[in-house]
Motif scaffolding. Structure first.
Motif, short mmCIF file in Angstrom:
data_model
loop_
_atom_site.label_atom_id
_atom_site.label_comp_id
_atom_site.label_asym_id
_atom_site.label_seq_id
_atom_site.Cartn_x
_atom_site.Cartn_y
_atom_site.Cartn_z
N ALA A 154 0.83 -1.21 0.00
CA ALA A 154 0.00 0.00 0.00
C ALA A 154 0.87 1.26 0.00
O ALA A 154 0.59 2.22 -0.72
N ALA A 155 1.93 1.24 0.78
CA ALA A 155 2.84 2.40 0.82
C ALA A 155 3.52 2.59 -0.53
O ALA A 155 3.62 3.72 -1.03
N ARG A 156 3.97 1.50 -1.13
CA ARG A 156 4.62 1.59 -2.45
C ARG A 156 3.64 2.12 -3.51
O ARG A 156 4.04 2.87 -4.39
N ALA A 157 2.38 1.70 -3.43
CA ALA A 157 1.37 2.15 -4.39
C ALA A 157 1.18 3.66 -4.31
O ALA A 157 0.79 4.29 -5.30
N MET A 158 1.46 4.23 -3.15
CA MET A 158 1.37 5.69 -2.99
C MET A 158 2.68 6.38 -3.30
O MET A 158 2.82 7.59 -3.13
N GLY A 159 3.68 5.59 -3.73
CA GLY A 159 4.97 6.15 -4.10
C GLY A 159 5.92 6.38 -2.93
O GLY A 159 6.90 7.10 -3.06
N ASN A 160 5.63 5.77 -1.79
CA ASN A 160 6.49 5.95 -0.61
C ASN A 160 7.53 4.85 -0.50
O ASN A 160 7.24 3.69 -0.74
N VAL A 161 8.73 5.23 -0.11
CA VAL A 161 9.76 4.25 0.23
C VAL A 161 10.21 4.42 1.68
O VAL A 161 10.92 3.59 2.22
N ASP A 162 9.78 5.52 2.32
CA ASP A 162 10.06 5.78 3.73
C ASP A 162 8.72 5.88 4.45
O ASP A 162 7.90 6.74 4.13
N TYR A 163 8.47 4.98 5.42
CA TYR A 163 7.19 4.96 6.11
C TYR A 163 7.31 4.14 7.37
O TYR A 163 8.34 3.50 7.62
N VAL A 164 6.28 4.18 8.20
CA VAL A 164 6.22 3.32 9.38
C VAL A 164 4.98 2.46 9.28
O VAL A 164 3.97 2.85 8.69
N ILE A 165 5.08 1.26 9.84
CA ILE A 165 3.96 0.33 9.87
C ILE A 165 3.75 -0.04 11.34
O ILE A 165 4.68 -0.47 12.01
N LYS A 166 2.53 0.15 11.82
CA LYS A 166 2.18 -0.31 13.16
C LYS A 166 1.46 -1.64 13.00
O LYS A 166 0.44 -1.71 12.32
N MET A 167 2.03 -2.68 13.60
CA MET A 167 1.43 -4.01 13.49
C MET A 167 1.65 -4.75 14.81
O MET A 167 2.78 -4.76 15.33
N ASP A 168 0.60 -5.34 15.32
CA ASP A 168 0.67 -6.11 16.56
C ASP A 168 1.30 -5.32 17.70
O ASP A 168 2.06 -5.86 18.51
N GLY A 169 1.03 -4.02 17.72
CA GLY A 169 1.52 -3.19 18.80
C GLY A 169 2.94 -2.71 18.66
O GLY A 169 3.45 -2.00 19.51
N HIS A 170 3.62 -3.09 17.59
CA HIS A 170 5.00 -2.65 17.37
C HIS A 170 5.06 -1.71 16.17
O HIS A 170 4.17 -1.70 15.32
#
Length: 117
Positions: free
Chosen positions: A63-79
């Motif tokens: 999803a981040a790549r589809a928006m053209g992002n290569v720098d991002y954060v993902i919150k998953m399972d509390g981390h």
């Protein structure tokens, strides 16, 4: 092979821990050595762990790549997984997220960018 660059001194709590370890007469252990210990002495399959993380983050990363992002954060399972240049560079514990935008990722926006001459 390329020339080795001299590593910059560590800052913050990691440097403090290293100094305290030395003061206690112990030898600090690098992250690389710790991973090799887990892999070679502890019998942990590091590549399986790496693959498990990659599979778990695949949907959010796509999803981040589809928006053209290569720098991002993902919150998953509390981390919090910090991704820079499309590579997971660190994982933060839930207590590291104090609700503020502390992870400056990507390029500065036009309102904060300095004009180039």
């Amino acid at each position: 092979m390329g020339a080795h660059r001299k590593k910059q001194p560590r800052s913050g709590h990691l440097a403090q821990k290293s100094v305290m370890t030395r003061q206690a007469g112990m030898v600090p252990v690098s992250d690389h050595a710790l991973i090799r210990f887990l892999e070679r002495v502890g019998g942990m399959d590091i590549e399986s762990v790496r693959l498990s993380i990659a599979v778990g983050l695949a949907r959010a990363a796509a999803a981040a790549r589809a928006m053209g992002n290569v720098d991002y954060v993902i919150k998953m399972d509390g981390h919090i997984y910090v991704v820079r240049n499309d590579i997971v560079t660190t994982v933060l514990a839930p207590e590291d997220d104090d609700g503020r935008k502390t992870l400056a990722l990507g390029r500065p926006d036009a309102s904060t960018a300095k004009p180039s001459n």
